[in-house]
Motif scaffolding. Structure first.
Motif, short mmCIF file in Angstrom:
data_model
loop_
_atom_site.label_atom_id
_atom_site.label_comp_id
_atom_site.label_asym_id
_atom_site.label_seq_id
_atom_site.Cartn_x
_atom_site.Cartn_y
_atom_site.Cartn_z
N VAL A 44 0.92 -1.22 0.04
CA VAL A 44 -0.04 0.04 0.07
C VAL A 44 1.05 1.12 -0.15
O VAL A 44 1.79 1.37 0.80
N LEU A 45 0.66 2.17 -0.77
CA LEU A 45 1.12 3.55 -0.71
C LEU A 45 0.35 4.33 -0.03
O LEU A 45 -0.82 4.41 -0.22
N MET A 46 0.86 4.83 0.88
CA MET A 46 0.28 5.73 2.11
C MET A 46 0.58 7.09 1.93
O MET A 46 1.46 7.57 1.62
N ALA A 47 -0.36 8.05 2.17
CA ALA A 47 -0.41 9.45 2.15
C ALA A 47 -1.05 9.80 3.61
O ALA A 47 -1.98 9.55 4.13
N ASN A 48 0.20 10.46 4.46
CA ASN A 48 0.03 10.72 5.72
C ASN A 48 -0.75 9.48 6.76
O ASN A 48 -1.57 9.53 7.45
N GLY A 49 0.03 8.37 6.27
CA GLY A 49 -0.39 7.20 7.01
C GLY A 49 -1.68 6.59 6.63
O GLY A 49 -2.03 5.46 7.22
N GLU A 50 -2.48 7.06 5.54
CA GLU A 50 -3.61 6.37 5.12
C GLU A 50 -3.40 5.51 4.02
O GLU A 50 -2.58 6.14 2.96
N HIS A 51 -4.10 4.58 3.73
CA HIS A 51 -4.29 3.70 2.21
C HIS A 51 -4.60 4.99 1.30
O HIS A 51 -5.69 5.39 1.31
N TRP A 52 -3.60 5.14 0.23
CA TRP A 52 -3.79 5.92 -0.92
C TRP A 52 -3.91 5.38 -2.12
O TRP A 52 -4.91 5.40 -3.04
#
Length: 264
Positions: A44-52
């Motif tokens: 998973v690529l995360m943005a600010n720790g969320e699944h993006w």
């Protein structure tokens, strides 16, 4: 018709069976770890720790390169001018990569979370929004022990890039739908044959159910088999439904981005 992108998470595939395998890898503390994942290099690529989005390790000399879709990491340009926000209107935020991600709730990150150091995207995307340039290569930082992400997921697990692939190819595509409808955060996969997209013949196309929002950036891997990590020929860009998916075929311009990321 321009396909809808499948990046920032909003929906997912329920009831799609993911293949299962056990790979004995190493944790961030260099301890043996049994990771139940058929594709430990995909995560998973995360943005600010969320699944993006979805992303995957791609074979490189330093083991520090991850591939994903351009729209997952850079705003789409138009008319020669850069865009200001991601395709869904949200700020992209600080990016990181969690290979072999799984588990309910906030999920498990058994192979750690790897900070993205630099992003490499074609100007055809950032200035003109060309779908055929909707790919990106990321340089990720080593862990606290100085190891690369490819060392941790397994040197033999990362597919090598193919810069001169044909359009018709047998591939395995792996992605992480958003947890709204994929609560265990299991990767979905499909093995099928690619072809030209009817709406845009310059794009690759597959028909496989389950590739909902969150699967943008999913690797399209050819020649994968027992003992073979295969060849990465593109990453999932978009599609009008969870069944219809498209990808930009890697080309000489993609190779230049990859080489820039690998030097990082």
């Amino acid at each position: 018709m321009r396909p809808a992108v499948k990046g920032a998470s909003a929906a997912a595939a329920a009831g799609i069976a993911a293949l299962a395998a056990v790979a004995f890898l190493r944790t961030a503390d260099d301890e043996p770890l049994a990771v139940t994942s058929p594709f430990p290099a995909v995560g998973v690529l995360m943005a600010n720790g969320e699944h993006w989005c979805t992303a995957s390790v791609v074979d490189s000399p330093k083991g520090n390169v991850v591939a994903t879709a351009a729209h997952c990491v850079a705003p789409e340009g138009a008319g020669g001018e850069p865009g200001e926000v991601a395709h869904d209107g949200l700020a992209i935020g600080e990016l990181s990569f969690a290979p072999a991600f799984s588990g309910g709730g906030s999920g498990r990150q058994p192979l750690g979370r790897w900070k993205v150091r630099s992003i490499h995207v074609d100007e055809r995307w950032t200035k003109w929004g060309e779908d055929t340039a909707d790919y990106a290569f990321l340089t990720v930082e080593p862990d606290k022990n100085g190891r690369s992400v490819q060392d941790v997921v397994g040197r033999d697990q990362a597919p090598a890039p193919d810069w001169a692939s044909e359009y018709e190819r047998e591939v395995t595509v792996v992605g992480y739908p958003d947890s709204d409808h994929n609560p265990e955060n299991k990767p979905v996969s499909c093995s099928t044959r690619t072809g030209h997209d009817e709406d845009d013949p310059d794009m690759l196309y597959i028909s496989c159910a389950g590739f909902w929002t969150g699967t943008s950036g999913s690797p399209w891997i050819a020649d994968r088999g027992p003992g073979r990590a295969g060849k990465l020929i593109g990453v999932l860009s978009g599609g009008d439904t969870d069944v219809d998916s498209t990808a930009a075929l890697f080309d000489a311009d993609a190779k230049k981005l990859y080489e820039r990321a690998a030097r990082g």
